[in-house]
Design an enzyme around this catalytic site. Structure first.
Site, mmCIF file in Angstrom:
data_model
loop_
_atom_site.group_PDB
_atom_site.id
_atom_site.type_symbol
_atom_site.label_atom_id
_atom_site.label_comp_id
_atom_site.label_asym_id
_atom_site.label_seq_id
_atom_site.Cartn_x
_atom_site.Cartn_y
_atom_site.Cartn_z
ATOM 1 N N HIS A 256 0.914 -1.177 0.084
ATOM 2 C CA HIS A 256 -0.001 0.077 -0.144
ATOM 3 C C HIS A 256 0.961 1.251 -0.015
ATOM 4 C CE1 HIS A 256 -3.673 2.263 1.131
ATOM 5 N NE2 HIS A 256 -2.833 3.166 1.767
ATOM 6 N N GLU A 257 1.767 1.344 0.893
ATOM 7 C CA GLU A 257 2.645 2.589 1.060
ATOM 8 C C GLU A 257 3.802 2.717 -0.187
ATOM 9 O OE1 GLU A 257 1.859 4.725 3.059
ATOM 10 O OE2 GLU A 257 0.580 3.542 4.222
ATOM 11 N N HIS A 260 1.907 4.662 -2.773
ATOM 12 C CA HIS A 260 1.856 6.061 -2.496
ATOM 13 C C HIS A 260 3.349 6.478 -2.975
ATOM 14 C CE1 HIS A 260 -1.751 7.198 -0.615
ATOM 15 N NE2 HIS A 260 -1.545 6.123 0.423
ATOM 16 N N GLU A 286 -4.540 7.713 -3.307
ATOM 17 C CA GLU A 286 -4.840 6.453 -2.813
ATOM 18 C C GLU A 286 -5.337 5.552 -3.675
ATOM 19 O OE1 GLU A 286 -5.759 4.274 0.568
ATOM 20 O OE2 GLU A 286 -4.607 6.287 0.217
#
Length: 491
Positions: A256-257, A260, A286
């Site tokens: 997830h990170e 980003h 996101e």
């Protein structure tokens, strides 16, 4: 030098100072000694005062009045759009208020962390009340008589309104709830068993991060209570966390990170330290983290490869084959924590926060009543009661640092990700073959080319529409979820 060149040189210095402030925030979450919290608050307040003064510097107004945007190319016009917007917004907020917000929210992070560890909302409530009062004051200044929440929302998703988001969320809720209820009637897949060495988790998570395109020569992976990504350009850092009994927490927090972080790393180099050198909005940001984590990272193809990596790293962990592993990774089950929620229920967690924070900003809900309101809403939405504050109102860091208006961008990002996934599969027809070998370059390359490299060049919805060839809407996300979970649960 022309007025435009003078302004951009000044802006570059301002952006560099902002990056330094961000690095202080990263340090506070990862390495700063606990006893430094009050001093760090003063430091953050001081640098915010400097930044605020630069953003409203009279020279900026002079340069803006001299520049004819029509005489600039598309990049120059986009730079001016961001600078004019920031200048106008910053002028509305008193310098003293901006510095106080920075100071109080910096200190509030430590108070929140201690209250969360102690499961004591009452210990955090006075600090949250102060943060809320300051953000209400800021929102009132920005809105100039309009909707205060909408004014705050612009910090995270320019152009969005609470009303438009409410309509989208209202369209999501019925199908999400219906899908969840059909799944609940089915047997649950088996999860992993045993304990998982933290160092081994971190070794595997770094391998996965690199597979997803994260450049560790311009980034690093550390641990934090709440995983996050920080920085832009050539210094983009992420954090994750480990659990001895749940390796998926670490692996998927990292993916997830990385979504980003690779967004920031992929922005065109010529935009670095300019207004175009960061992700255009948190909703678009996101969309990258969620498509990396879910549509790619939780796909049957990729989890087949990941299963082999898990066996190689941990040996037998109680799951027998790739199909069972895919089902385990995508289990729909009761849980309290938003960041650990499955794809079906994740957005229901966000909708709860969206409604509560709108009520907090409007004054319809006060901090003293927040815990009870959270618990009542959670019970109504999920069908079971919150057992402790760290599983409820204290689980997220956002409100402690004043991020009112941030939460809805998580669901907006999921909607954008659904649209991008549909377009990606059309553009890369052999995507599953590649994912099954742990090869992500075609997928991440498409996202880099069509979304990430542009940074702030386009408006949020515009960049998604350009990438997909259609206006973003909730349909692709809902169809993807229905198809995926019908296959897993046989419904």
């Amino acid at each position: 030098m022309s007025a435009y060149e003078d302004l951009m040189a000044f802006q570059r210095e301002t952006t560099a100072l902002g990056q330094i402030a961000g690095r202080l925030g990263w340090d506070q979450e990862t390495m700063m000694p606990r006893g430094a919290a009050a001093q760090r608050g003063e430091e953050m307040g001081a640098i915010e005062g400097v930044l605020h003064a630069r953003r409203i510097d009279p020279r900026v107004g002079g340069w803006l009045s001299e520049i004819d945007d029509a005489g600039l190319n598309g990049v120059g016009q986009a730079q001016m759009r961001h600078i004019r917007r920031t200048y106008a917004r910053t002028q509305k907020v008193p310098a003293k208020l901006a510095a106080e917000l920075a100071r109080v929210t910096s200190e509030a992070q430590g108070v929140w962390a201690e209250a969360r560890a102690a499961d004591d909302f009452a210990a955090f409530a006075p600090t949250l009340k102060r943060v809320l009062a300051l953000r209400r004051e800021e929102g009132a200044a920005l809105s100039e008589g309009g909707d205060v929440y909408d004014a705050l929302l612009q910090d995270y998703e320019p152009g969005a309104t609470a009303e438009s988001l409410s309509q989208m969320f209202g369209a999501l809720r019925p199908r999400l709830v219906d899908l969840r209820e059909r799944i609940r009637a089915q047997p649950q897949p088996k999860g992993p068993e045993g304990t998982f060495d933290a160092a081994a988790q971190m070794e595997l998570t770094r391998k996965i991060a690199v597979a997803f395109g994260y450049d560790l020569t311009r980034g690093r992976i550390d641990k934090a209570v709440h995983p996050f990504s920080s920085g832009s350009g050539n210094d983009v850092r992420i954090t994750t966390r480990t659990s001895a009994t749940d390796p998926f927490n670490c692996l998927y927090s990292t993916i997830h990170e990385v979504g980003h972080a690779t967004y920031e790393q992929s922005i065109a180099q010529e935009y670095h330290l300019t207004p175009l050198g960061e992700g255009v909005s948190m909703g678009v940001h996101e969309s990258q983290s969620r498509i990396y984590e879910n549509q790619l990272g939780r796909s049957r193809a990729f989890t087949g490869w990941l299963f082999g990596q898990m066996v190689e790293t941990f040996g037998d962990f109680g799951i027998s084959d790739p199909d069972a592993f895919h089902a385990a990774v995508n289990r729909v089950q009761n849980g309290y924590i938003r960041t650990e929620a499955d794809e079906v229920q994740y957005n229901l967690h966000v909708l709860l926060r969206f409604d509560l924070e709108r009520s907090l900003i409007s004054g319809a809900l006060e901090v003293e009543d927040l815990e009870a309101a959270w618990n009542a809403r959670f019970l109504a939405d999920f069908g079971f009661a919150v057992d402790k504050p760290s599983h409820g109102v204290l689980q997220d860091v956002h409100w402690s640092v004043g991020l009112f208006g941030y939460f809805p961008t998580y669901t907006l990002g999921n909607v954008y990700a659904g649209c991008l996934h549909q377009a990606l599969r059309s553009a890369v027809p052999d995507l599953d073959d590649q994912l099954s070998r742990g090869e992500l370059s075609a997928a991440t390359g498409w996202l880099s080319e069509n979304v990430q490299q542009h940074g702030g060049l386009y408006r949020p919805r515009e960049v998604i529409a350009k990438a997909c060839g259609f206006e973003p809407n909730e349909g692709p996300l809902l169809d993807y979820l229905d198809t995926k979970f019908a296959a897993i649960y046989g419904i």
